[in-house]
Design an enzyme around this catalytic site. Structure first.
Site, mmCIF file in Angstrom:
data_model
loop_
_atom_site.group_PDB
_atom_site.id
_atom_site.type_symbol
_atom_site.label_atom_id
_atom_site.label_comp_id
_atom_site.label_asym_id
_atom_site.label_seq_id
_atom_site.Cartn_x
_atom_site.Cartn_y
_atom_site.Cartn_z
ATOM 1 N N TYR A 161 -37.085 20.807 -5.997
ATOM 2 C CA TYR A 161 -37.569 19.482 -6.377
ATOM 3 C C TYR A 161 -39.088 19.431 -6.279
ATOM 4 O O TYR A 161 -39.777 18.976 -7.195
ATOM 5 C CB TYR A 161 -36.932 18.425 -5.480
ATOM 6 C CG TYR A 161 -37.279 17.002 -5.855
ATOM 7 C CD1 TYR A 161 -36.704 16.406 -6.970
ATOM 8 C CD2 TYR A 161 -38.164 16.242 -5.082
ATOM 9 C CE1 TYR A 161 -37.006 15.092 -7.317
ATOM 10 C CE2 TYR A 161 -38.470 14.933 -5.418
ATOM 11 C CZ TYR A 161 -37.882 14.361 -6.543
ATOM 12 O OH TYR A 161 -38.191 13.066 -6.879
ATOM 13 N N LYS A 165 -41.755 18.934 -9.539
ATOM 14 C CA LYS A 165 -42.664 17.789 -9.675
ATOM 15 C C LYS A 165 -44.130 18.246 -9.656
ATOM 16 O O LYS A 165 -44.974 17.645 -10.329
ATOM 17 C CB LYS A 165 -42.404 16.766 -8.564
ATOM 18 C CG LYS A 165 -41.042 16.077 -8.653
ATOM 19 C CD LYS A 165 -40.899 15.206 -9.903
ATOM 20 C CE LYS A 165 -39.631 14.361 -9.865
ATOM 21 N NZ LYS A 165 -39.436 13.517 -11.066
HETATM 22 N N1 LIG Z 1 -35.661 7.290 -5.353
HETATM 23 C C1 LIG Z 1 -36.782 7.781 -4.831
HETATM 24 O O1 LIG Z 1 -37.077 7.598 -3.638
HETATM 25 C C2 LIG Z 1 -37.738 8.556 -5.695
HETATM 26 C C3 LIG Z 1 -38.964 8.931 -5.121
HETATM 27 C C4 LIG Z 1 -39.893 9.642 -5.886
HETATM 28 C C5 LIG Z 1 -39.578 9.942 -7.210
HETATM 29 N N2 LIG Z 1 -38.383 9.563 -7.745
HETATM 30 C C6 LIG Z 1 -38.145 9.931 -9.151
HETATM 31 O O2 LIG Z 1 -37.770 8.767 -9.862
HETATM 32 C C7 LIG Z 1 -36.948 9.132 -10.984
HETATM 33 C C8 LIG Z 1 -35.680 8.295 -10.958
HETATM 34 O O3 LIG Z 1 -34.989 8.609 -9.750
HETATM 35 P P1 LIG Z 1 -33.864 7.654 -9.112
HETATM 36 O O4 LIG Z 1 -34.243 7.458 -7.706
HETATM 37 O O5 LIG Z 1 -33.599 6.477 -9.987
HETATM 38 O O6 LIG Z 1 -32.643 8.678 -9.140
HETATM 39 P P2 LIG Z 1 -31.103 8.485 -9.488
HETATM 40 O O7 LIG Z 1 -30.632 7.173 -9.012
HETATM 41 O O8 LIG Z 1 -30.444 9.735 -8.973
HETATM 42 O O9 LIG Z 1 -31.088 8.485 -11.087
HETATM 43 C C9 LIG Z 1 -31.459 9.621 -11.797
HETATM 44 C C10 LIG Z 1 -31.354 9.302 -13.261
HETATM 45 O O10 LIG Z 1 -31.764 10.460 -14.004
HETATM 46 C C11 LIG Z 1 -30.761 10.741 -14.953
HETATM 47 N N3 LIG Z 1 -30.713 12.159 -15.320
HETATM 48 C C12 LIG Z 1 -30.577 13.230 -14.510
HETATM 49 N N4 LIG Z 1 -30.558 14.363 -15.244
HETATM 50 C C13 LIG Z 1 -30.700 13.983 -16.542
HETATM 51 C C14 LIG Z 1 -30.754 14.673 -17.773
HETATM 52 N N5 LIG Z 1 -30.661 16.004 -17.843
HETATM 53 N N6 LIG Z 1 -30.922 13.953 -18.919
HETATM 54 C C15 LIG Z 1 -31.013 12.615 -18.872
HETATM 55 N N7 LIG Z 1 -30.946 11.885 -17.735
HETATM 56 C C16 LIG Z 1 -30.783 12.580 -16.594
HETATM 57 C C17 LIG Z 1 -29.451 10.291 -14.311
HETATM 58 O O11 LIG Z 1 -28.479 10.162 -15.298
HETATM 59 P P3 LIG Z 1 -26.883 10.293 -14.955
HETATM 60 O O12 LIG Z 1 -26.470 8.937 -14.483
HETATM 61 O O13 LIG Z 1 -26.281 10.714 -16.251
HETATM 62 O O14 LIG Z 1 -26.757 11.336 -13.883
HETATM 63 C C18 LIG Z 1 -29.932 8.973 -13.697
HETATM 64 O O15 LIG Z 1 -29.971 7.959 -14.666
HETATM 65 C C19 LIG Z 1 -36.693 10.632 -10.847
HETATM 66 O O16 LIG Z 1 -37.591 11.338 -11.679
HETATM 67 C C20 LIG Z 1 -37.018 10.904 -9.388
HETATM 68 O O17 LIG Z 1 -37.408 12.235 -9.173
HETATM 69 C C21 LIG Z 1 -37.464 8.891 -7.027
#
Ligand SMILES: NC(=O)c1ccc[n+]([C@@H]2O[C@H](COP(=O)([O-])OP(=O)(O)OC[C@H]3O[C@@H](n4cnc5c(N)ncnc54)[C@H](OP(=O)(O)O)[C@@H]3O)[C@@H](O)[C@H]2O)c1
Length: 239
Positions: A161, A165
């Site tokens: 991860y 990033k």
């Molecule tokens: N939550 C945090 O604390 C946090 C912190 C820093 C950065 N982020 C970043 O924020 C972004 C959103 O994260 P989140 O927290 O909302 O995570 P999440 O709840 O796990 O959601 C991830 C999303 O990405 C989609 N996804 C994964 N692989 C994909 C692919 N190959 N093609 C299209 N869609 C795909 C998933 O779709 P499915 O439903 O089909 O699996 C889901 O909609 C990510 O880039 C993550 O790295 C999150």
């Protein structure tokens, strides 16, 4: 009297849940038009309910960011339906393995995570750039993570991860340099630690507050921010 805000046309990947869905919900709530791209659109009841309640402002398109064919199909549909985009948010992301060490790191998992987190935003940016260039204020936003910062890495772990990033941060900077003369802004944005499936229930931030702050930052992005790494409030963040 304040000038009326012109509605924007935005595209969000990974829009079925988590931060991606919240971007769609908040943009639609304030009257913007959104193309919500999801791997499994039928699997997200919230997205389907939103689309049904606001069919004029939300279009839901199937798109896995690892699929060139899927991205191209989505591009054709956005071009047909809107002809331009103001904002593209590369939000889709995946975490990869837990407890990774040099010994335990699974390289097939690492390739899969890179394909989504790093190459996905590159594919999406490349495909939608011609539509962004038709906007008076084109912005490419890539959702990164503090875990991608080399300088901030004091605890190790999370190999795939973190590396995915870090590479995304570099791709965004390269994009900013390449697109500078065309007026397209490319930035990475860190949401903070947020309660989603990825962030888990211990995270201090709700998706609502993290996304509200990020949308306010995206509203303010100018060419001087291109190539920057920003936190959700628009302050410089280590990359
Ligand atoms: N939550 C945090 O604390 C946090 C912190 C820093 C950065 N982020 C970043 O924020 C972004 C959103 O994260 P989140 O927290 O909302 O995570 P999440 O709840 O796990 O959601 C991830 C999303 O990405 C989609 N996804 C994964 N692989 C994909 C692919 N190959 N093609 C299209 N869609 C795909 C998933 O779709 P499915 O439903 O089909 O699996 C889901 O909609 C990510 O880039 C993550 O790295 C999150």
């Amino acid at each position: 009297m304040a000038a009326e805000r012109r509605p924007e046309i935005a595209l969000v990947t990974g829009a079925g849940r988590g931060l991606g869905f919240e971007f769609v919900r908040q943009w639609v709530a304030r009257g913007d038009r959104v193309f919500a791209l999801a791997r499994d659109p039928e699997g997200s009841k919230r997205l389907q309910d939103l689309r049904r309640s606001r069919p004029e402002t939300v279009a839901v398109l199937r798109c896995d960011v690892t699929s060139d064919a899927g991205i191209e199909a989505a591009r054709r549909e956005v071009e047909r339906a809107a002809g331009r985009l103001d904002v593209v948010v590369n939000n889709a992301g995946t975490f990869g393995g837990e407890d990774e060490t040099l010994e335990s790191l699974d390289l097939d998992t690492a390739r899969r995570v890179f394909d989504t987190n790093t190459l996905g935003p590159i594919r999406v940016s490349r495909a939608f750039l011609p539509l962004l260039r038709k906007s008076p204020r084109p912005r490419l936003v890539h959702i990164t993570s503090g875990l991608g910062s080399v300088d901030d890495n004091r605890s190790g772990g999370h190999w795939t991860y973190r590396m995915s990033k870090t590479a995304l941060n570099m791709a965004s900077r390269n994009l900013a340099i390449e697109l500078h003369d065309r007026g397209v802004v490319s930035t990475v944005l860190s949401p903070g630690w947020v309660r989603t499936d990825m962030g888990g229930s211990d995270a201090p931030l709700s998706a609502e507050e993290a996304v509200a702050a990020m949308i306010a930052t995206i509203d303010r992005l100018e060419t001087r921010h291109s190539g920057a790494s920003l936190d959700r409030f628009g302050k410089p963040a280590p990359a």
